[in-house]
Write an enzyme that holds these catalytic residues in place. Structure first.
Site, PDB file in Angstrom:
ATOM      1  N   GLY A  38       0.812  -1.202   0.000  1.00  0.00           N
ATOM      2  CA  GLY A  38       0.000   0.000   0.000  1.00  0.00           C
ATOM      3  C   GLY A  38       0.848   1.254   0.000  1.00  0.00           C
ATOM      4  N   SER A  39       0.414   2.243   0.792  1.00  0.00           N
ATOM      5  CA  SER A  39       1.001   3.581   0.716  1.00  0.00           C
ATOM      6  C   SER A  39       2.495   3.616   1.031  1.00  0.00           C
ATOM      7  CB  SER A  39       0.266   4.520   1.672  1.00  0.00           C
ATOM      8  OG  SER A  39      -1.102   4.501   1.365  1.00  0.00           O
TER       9      SER A  39
END
Lengths: 371, 581
Positions: free
Chosen positions: B278-279
């Site tokens: 993810g981020s």
């Protein structure tokens, strides 16, 4: 050391000191000491296994060694006549107890060899053995020929018969062999010597036929079975020790040798102290024998001569058979190594026997003819 | 001379006595011969029987190959071999199998006497000479067995692996089987992997610092329990040398009892699992965009509430209400902004090139064997480029990711993680350059901003300049992403003025609690773990406090770029993306 007593001292002890064969005495004492060391090394595993106490056999061996040495000393003080009287008494009591053992003794390992007196277990045959030597010598030295031979054969036959009833074939064989050697030295005609030898051979064959356990052991000796036998372990013990041994207490095979403290003590000795130590032990027995025979050669009295031959040959024969069994030279025969194996009755009887041998090999010892 | 003796010498010699003497000599000769025979037999026995003794005994000979001791970087003992007796028997020597079986069962315990008896009888019948009874018996049991004096007992000494610290570094060290063969971690690598050259070393110093490891395990474990996660992993990496100072995967196990651990305990999530991070991945995609030279940190991007690519729509968790600079896209973790930046930098090509330079498409070449293969799409249409830019549609191991971040914020050259301690005097050979110095500097500053005024305020540590990036990744499930199951993560670097250490924490499926403000975001769940770890290990590792001048410079840069309220405008509600714009 040698001037403990002045030459002029006529006391019992001083006379003993100046007349006893100190070389023979030293030999016996060295053997007793070696026995203590060896039992100390060989018996703990068996003691722990059978009595939950590794010191079980050591303590008992030491406890019996003291009285045995006292008996040795007291017996060696006796004059030849005293020896004869003591032997007569011991033989009478011993044979009576042997009868009792056969009739009412407890059965141990399938044999009736023991009598129990209170807490003490005695093996009367051990005591009869040396007494018989002395009595045979007495008969051979004091009776004319056929009578002497027949009388001693009858007496020995009684003892051998009782031994066969127990049964204790090994001791019977020793007694018979000792008798033969004594009669040989006493002057048995060669023809009879050969006849007696033949008789012994026939007896051995008969034993093989009559006693199944004897047959089994001989067969086992002739064709060893594949599985591990006691004797194979003994040989492994000897090999494992090599010339110099693994060191005291370092034995491994002794843990698996059920009689490492008695019948197979010689193998245990080999493992821990080495083959050289075993040679020394064998040499010590040979020395005692040669020295005893030498003293018998010097003897001025036939009774002393023949009795001494009997006593030392008995010791040497027993030692030889035991060592030969340990080295797989003859079929397995339960027999102790004198002074070395653990065994109370054996120890005390050996004290008496060697005490008498010392008494009879004293300088100028002779049996006064009864008036 | 006494009279009797005189008499004797005067008497004529008794013929019977003389004959006795002659025959005595014969008796003596006979006995001496017998004794001589015995002596010969004795001498004969010694050498002959010895060779026979050496021959048989067909027992399994296991080489007593001692394993090397494993030490942490400061010499703390992590694993060692202890000689322990094992019990066997020579069935042929066992006279009474029942008695032997019963006695041994009583002494050793845990043995069924009837089963052992049957085995002994069978082995005896088969003529076998060796049968195991019990591995690793206590010294007391060994003594008792010896004292029992049973025939046929064989006692073998073998090495028994002991891990004094138990759980402390279970996944790194691994464990061994009953025969001391390595089955996991460094132990496995010693027998079958890249460490086999060290198999016969006396000791091996690992890069691990037990103090760091304990602090990491402690803090990570707290979050793991507090958020009732199904798993967690964390690592501490030396940014300059690539040495792994700590590596924790939860749940873990006791190395001493490794064989009994459950699969989820045994799994090394740091190296053996690949995750869509993810981020966190924005560190890499921003680096790619900035390094292309086509995007600047201060460049403003319109952030539409949703971005449509073909038939896919991308949204932000917290929609921006104004145009963001690249730095704000990073610190506020905007998916839409990151995708736009990547497209502005040239799309798939610069991103793939950067990830390729960082080695993200290959397995990490760590010494141990539990290394997961990355999962990457074969073709990169725009939608894949967009999702990869914010860490979806690509799964890599946390270790591989940490190496990449360390390469980017260190000095821009490739860093390779290692489990072995570097010698003090070994020069650090810089790897190939992966990013320009300017990119490195921009990235550090953006990571500072994330902690100072972004999603990771809870990672701040007084005294140290800490930079990082949070991640809250939806976990993939059957036919799409699962609702509510996330991977909360934070990667932190300190001290930012001269980066020394990277700390990564990932919490798998945390449940929202009051402590996280009712959320499961990486900034709430994982950032505090990294903050606490840095606060604990910074002083331990002798990291000096950060230079206040650097922080002042960072703040100045931020205030120069900070958007004024007047600049903020509302962008279009929905924008169609044209990558070729």
């Amino acid at each position: 050391m040698t001037n403990v007593f002045p030459r002029t001292d006529r006391s019992l002890l001083a006379t003993w000191w100046w007349t006893v064969d100190r070389v023979l005495l030293t030999g016996v004492l060295v053997l007793v000491f070696a026995g203590i060391v060896i039992v100390l090394a060989a018996s703990p595993p068996v003691g722990a296994l059978r009595h939950k106490d590794p010191h079980y056999f050591i303590v008992r061996h030491l406890v019996f060694t003291g009285p045995a040495l006292c008996l040795l000393f007291v017996c060696s003080l006796l004059a030849p006549l005293g020896v004869l009287r003591a032997a007569k008494g011991l033989a009478a009591v011993g044979i009576a107890l042997m009868v009792l053992a056969v009739l009412a003794g407890p059965e141990i390992n399938g044999a009736h060899r023991w009598v129990r007196i209170g807490e003490v277990q005695l093996q009367p045959s051990e005591f009869v053995k040396p007494a018989l030597c002395v009595l045979t010598a007495w008969l051979a030295a004091t009776r004319p020929w056929p009578q002497a031979a027949l009388a001693s054969l009858a007496l020995a036959g009684l003892v051998i018969g009782l031994l066969l009833l127990q049964p204790d074939l090994g001791m019977a064989a020793i007694v018979l062999a000792t008798l033969g050697l004594q009669l040989f030295v006493a002057g048995l005609p060669w023809l009879l010597v050969l006849g007696l030898g033949g008789l012994a051979f026939a007896g051995a064959l008969a034993a093989y036929e009559l006693f199944p356990h004897v047959a089994a052991r001989v067969d086992q000796f002739m064709a060893p079975p594949a599985e591990f036998t006691q004797i194979e372990k003994a040989l492994r013990a000897v090999a494992s020790g090599g010339l110099f041994g693994r060191g005291p207490g370092e034995g491994i095979v002794k843990f698996t040798l059920p009689d490492a403290h008695t019948d197979f003590v010689y193998a245990a000795t080999a493992e821990e102290f080495g083959i050289l130590a075993c040679l020394l032990i064998a040499g010590l027995f040979a020395f005692l024998l040669v020295r005893g025979l030498w003293r018998a050669h010097q003897a001025v009295d036939r009774f002393c001569q023949i009795a001494t031959v009997g006593l030392v040959c008995q010791l040497a024969l027993q030692a030889l058979v035991n060592m030969a069994v340990n080295l797989n030279l003859v079929p397995t025969k339960g027999m102790t190594l004198p002074f070395v194996s653990y065994g109370g009755s054996s120890m005390l009887a050996l004290g008496i026997g060697m005490g008498w041998a010392l008494a009879l090999t004293r300088a100028r010892a002779r049996l006064e003819r009864p008036a | 001379m006494s009279w009797s003796a005189l008499d004797a010498s005067l008497e004529p010699p008794d013929p019977a006595l003389s004959r006795g003497r002659r025959r005595l000599v014969l008796v003596g000769v006979l006995f001496v011969a017998l004794f001589a025979g015995l002596g010969l037999r004795l001498l004969h026995l010694a050498p002959e029987e010895r060779t026979a003794e050496a021959a048989p005994e067909p027992a399994p000979v296991e080489p007593l190959r001692r394993r090397p001791d494993l030490l942490d970087r400061r010499g703390e003992l992590l694993a060692t071999d202890v000689p322990v007796p094992s019990l066997a028997v020579d069935p042929l020597q066992v006279g009474d199998p029942r008695r032997t079986a019963e006695r041994l069962a009583r002494i050793v315990g845990g043995i069924d006497p009837s089963v052992l008896e049957r085995r002994l009888v069978k082995a005896k019948a088969a003529g076998r000479r060796f049968e195991w009874v019990a591995h690793r018996v206590s010294p007391a049991a060994e003594r008792a067995v010896l004292e029992a004096g049973l025939p046929g007992i064989v006692l073998r000494t073998s090495e028994h692996r002991v891990y004094p610290k138990g759980h402390a570094a279970a996944h790194l060290l691994g464990f061994v089987d009953i025969d001391n063969r390595g089955l996991a971690g460094v132990e496995h690598a010693l027998d079958h992997g890249r460490l086999s050259a060290l198999r016969d070393a006396r000791e091996i110093a690992l890069s691990l610092d037990l103090r760091v490891q304990e602090a990491l395990r402690d803090e990570l474990g707290r979050a793991f329990r507090e958020f009732r996660a199904i798993g967690a992993c964390g690592l501490v990496l030396d940014v300059r040398t690539g040495e792994l100072l700590g590596l924790v995967s939860l749940p873990d196990f006791d190395s001493n009892l490794g064989g009994g651990a459950r699969p989820e305990q045994r799994k090394n999530r740091c190296t053996g699992g690949s995750y869509e991070l993810g981020s966190l991945f924005k560190v890499l995609s921003h680096a790619a965009a900035l390094d292309s030279g086509r995007v600047r940190v201060g460049q403003r991007f319109e952030i539409p509430p949703a971005l449509r690519i073909g038939r896919h729509t991308i949204r932000d968790v917290h929609p921006a209400r104004r145009p963001f600079t690249a730095a704000e896209i990073f610190s506020h973790s905007s998916n839409i902004g990151t995708a736009q930046m990547v497209f502005a930098a040239g799309g798939a090509e610069p991103l793939r090139a950067m990830l390729g330079r960082l080695g993200l498409f290959e397995r990490a070449p760590l010494e141990i064997l539990e290394i997961a293969r990355p999962q990457v799409q074969k073709s990169w249409p725009d939608v894949v480029t967009a999702t990869v830019s914010f860490g979806h549609g690509i799964a890599v191991s946390p270790l591989r990711f940490a190496e990449a971040v360390a390469s980017l914020v260190g000095d821009g050259t490739l860093v390779r993680a290692t489990l072995l301690k570097r010698p003090h005097d070994a020069a650090i050979e810089p790897g190939p350059r992966v990013a320009s110095r300017r990119t490195v500097e921009d990235l550090r500053w953006m990571m500072w901003l994330t902690v100072a005024d972004g999603t990771a305020k809870k990672a701040a540590v007084p005294g140290y300049l800490v930079g990082g990036k949070t991640g809250t990744a939806d976990k993939p499930g059957r036919g799409g992403y699962r609702r509510g199951a996330v991977l909360a993560s934070f990667v932190g670097v300190f001290p930012l003025d001269a980066p020394r250490y990277l700390v990564l924490a990932i919490v798998d499926e945390p449940k929202a609690t009051a402590a996280s403000g009712g959320t499961r975001y990486g900034g709430q769940v994982a950032a505090p773990v990294v903050g606490s770890v840095i606060a604990r290990i910074g002083p331990l590792l002798g990291v000096p406090p950060s230079d206040p001048a650097v922080e002042a410079r960072y703040k100045e840069r931020w205030s120069a770029m900070r958007p004024t309220a007047a600049v903020a405008t509302g962008g279009p509600r929905l924008a169609a993306l044209d990558p070729r714009r």
